[in-house]
Write a protein that holds these residues in place. Structure first.
Motif, short mmCIF file in Angstrom:
data_model
loop_
_atom_site.label_atom_id
_atom_site.label_comp_id
_atom_site.label_asym_id
_atom_site.label_seq_id
_atom_site.Cartn_x
_atom_site.Cartn_y
_atom_site.Cartn_z
N UNK A 146 0.82 -1.21 0.00
CA UNK A 146 0.00 0.00 0.00
C UNK A 146 0.85 1.26 0.00
N UNK A 147 2.07 1.15 -0.52
CA UNK A 147 2.95 2.31 -0.57
C UNK A 147 3.33 2.57 -2.04
N UNK A 148 2.61 3.46 -2.71
CA UNK A 148 2.86 3.66 -4.14
C UNK A 148 4.21 4.31 -4.41
N UNK A 149 4.73 4.02 -5.57
CA UNK A 149 5.94 4.68 -6.03
C UNK A 149 5.62 5.66 -7.14
N UNK A 150 6.65 6.32 -7.63
CA UNK A 150 6.50 7.26 -8.73
C UNK A 150 7.11 6.67 -9.99
N UNK A 151 6.52 6.98 -11.12
CA UNK A 151 7.09 6.63 -12.40
C UNK A 151 7.39 7.89 -13.19
N UNK A 152 8.34 7.81 -14.12
CA UNK A 152 8.67 8.98 -14.94
C UNK A 152 8.69 8.59 -16.41
N UNK A 153 8.42 9.56 -17.24
CA UNK A 153 8.48 9.43 -18.70
C UNK A 153 9.07 10.72 -19.24
N UNK A 154 9.87 10.63 -20.31
CA UNK A 154 10.14 9.48 -21.17
C UNK A 154 11.19 8.56 -20.59
N UNK A 155 11.17 7.31 -21.02
CA UNK A 155 12.15 6.33 -20.59
C UNK A 155 13.31 6.28 -21.59
N UNK A 156 14.52 5.94 -21.12
CA UNK A 156 15.66 5.80 -22.03
C UNK A 156 15.43 4.66 -23.01
N UNK A 157 16.24 4.56 -24.06
CA UNK A 157 16.07 3.50 -25.07
C UNK A 157 16.14 2.11 -24.45
N UNK A 158 15.41 1.16 -25.03
CA UNK A 158 15.38 -0.21 -24.53
C UNK A 158 16.73 -0.90 -24.67
N UNK A 159 17.60 -0.40 -25.54
CA UNK A 159 18.92 -1.00 -25.70
C UNK A 159 19.75 -0.87 -24.43
N UNK A 160 19.38 0.09 -23.57
CA UNK A 160 20.07 0.26 -22.29
C UNK A 160 19.01 0.29 -21.20
N UNK A 161 18.36 -0.86 -21.01
CA UNK A 161 17.15 -0.92 -20.20
C UNK A 161 17.41 -0.59 -18.73
N UNK A 162 18.62 -0.81 -18.25
CA UNK A 162 18.92 -0.55 -16.85
C UNK A 162 19.24 0.91 -16.59
N UNK A 163 19.38 1.69 -17.64
CA UNK A 163 19.75 3.09 -17.49
C UNK A 163 18.54 3.94 -17.12
N UNK A 164 18.77 4.98 -16.33
CA UNK A 164 17.74 5.97 -16.01
C UNK A 164 18.19 7.36 -16.46
N UNK A 165 19.09 7.39 -17.43
CA UNK A 165 19.65 8.66 -17.91
C UNK A 165 18.79 9.22 -19.03
N UNK A 166 18.35 10.46 -18.84
CA UNK A 166 17.66 11.20 -19.89
C UNK A 166 18.65 12.22 -20.43
N UNK A 167 19.15 11.95 -21.61
CA UNK A 167 20.23 12.75 -22.20
C UNK A 167 19.70 13.51 -23.40
N UNK A 168 19.48 14.81 -23.22
CA UNK A 168 18.97 15.67 -24.29
C UNK A 168 20.15 16.32 -25.03
N UNK A 169 20.06 16.24 -26.36
CA UNK A 169 21.07 16.90 -27.19
C UNK A 169 20.33 17.82 -28.16
N UNK A 170 20.08 19.06 -27.77
CA UNK A 170 19.27 19.96 -28.60
C UNK A 170 19.78 20.12 -30.03
N UNK A 171 21.08 19.92 -30.24
CA UNK A 171 21.63 20.08 -31.58
C UNK A 171 21.45 18.82 -32.43
N UNK A 172 21.02 17.73 -31.82
CA UNK A 172 20.84 16.45 -32.52
C UNK A 172 19.34 16.23 -32.75
#
Length: 315
Positions: A88-114
């Motif tokens: 009975x203790x909810x957690x939080x989820x976040x989106x967007x998720x990193x690519x599935x190729x690195x499923x264990x990662x929680x890094x959101x890496x923005x590259x505005x020039x890309x």
């Protein structure tokens, strides 16, 4: 000439057969009429036995499954809250998720020039928010625009309106979830727990929470209605706090009471909070922890209960 006595009669040894000859006779013995070592009647009896055996076996397990499914309710789980595996203790989820190729990662890496990088994050958020658009929701007839802290009508669920009022975190053309300004939007949602009701903080009980910052206590005291599961995001370490920059919560800093409890309603939409990181330090990895605040939400950093961790980097 008299017949020989039985004890003096001997059987002659059968002729020795080669491998292929033995195999040929095993497959079909023309003298005995046996196929694979059995006569036709023998094969018929054994096939009839196994057909009847499996019919009885399938019938027994089908009956057991029918009895079992009669005990299940597809809408209401048998074990709820503390009696269930998820508790009975909810957690939080976040989106967007990193690519599935690195499923264990929680890094959101923005590259505005890309352009490809930005398009990936936008695509992930579009996919996540698809049912928050009534035109794409198969249960749009169940959605109702609920006034703040007012439960929906019977058979309805409260709509979550992600529209132009969400400013930079609006998915419409030209906004691009904040990436246009280099400060991305991260969407938070509270994990669903059947029949869970939050116990809200108010002016009379927040002083008993030493882990709550004074800035949040001040907001709770000044809020016109405290029936909100509050949300905060901050850097985990001193350097992260310095680099994270100003944060804006959209449409408000928490999840209001009209969305609780979750009862597996058809068309239910989890409430959202968009967190706009307006000016994070460029080129620096920032560790971020977001927490949900209610009296019956306990925070456990090791198990990530009541909170969520991710890393943000903007080049």
């Amino acid at each position: 000439m008299a017949d020989k006595k039985p004890e003096n009669q001997y059987y002659t040894r059968p002729p020795k057969l080669g491998t292929w000859e033995s195999l040929r006779i095993f497959i079909w013995n023309s003298e005995t009429g046996q196929f694979l070592g059995r006569t036709g009647s023998s094969w018929a009896k054994i096939l009839l036995f196994y057909i009847l055996f499996y019919i009885v076996l399938i019938g027994f397990f089908s009956a057991m499954l029918v009895v079992f499914f009669q005990t299940l309710d597809y809408k209401v789980p048998k074990w709820q809250l503390d009696s269930s595996l998820i508790g009975s203790n909810p957690g939080l989820g976040f989106r967007p998720m990193p690519p599935e190729s690195n499923i264990e990662s929680t890094l959101i890496w923005y590259k505005p020039s890309d352009i490809g990088n930005i398009q990936y994050w936008q695509k992930e958020l579009n996919k996540f928010l698809v049912h928050y658009n009534k035109s794409n929701n198969p249960h749009a007839d169940k959605l109702e625009d609920c006034p703040p802290h007012q439960r929906p009508s019977p058979g309805k669920v409260c709509n979550v309106q992600v529209d132009h009022t969400w400013g930079p975190c609006y998915p419409g053309e030209g906004f691009n979830y904040g990436s246009r300004d280099g400060g991305p939007c991260i969407f938070l949602k509270l994990n669903r727990i059947y029949n869970w009701l939050p116990e809200y903080y108010n002016d009379s009980n927040i002083d008993q929470v030493p882990t709550m910052k004074e800035s949040l206590k001040k907001e709770i005291r000044s809020a016109p209605n405290n029936k909100i599961v509050w949300v905060t995001c901050e850097g985990e370490n001193t350097a992260d706090i310095e680099h994270i920059g100003p944060i804006r919560y959209i449409p408000q800093k928490g999840f209001p009471s009209q969305y609780f409890p979750y009862l597996n309603q058809e068309g239910y939409l989890s409430p959202l909070v968009a967190v706009h990181f307006e000016k994070p330090k460029r080129g620096v990895l920032i560790n971020i922890e977001c927490k949900a605040w209610a009296k019956n939400i306990k925070h456990d950093k090791a198990d990530r209960r009541g909170s969520v961790h991710f890393e943000l980097m903007v080049d």
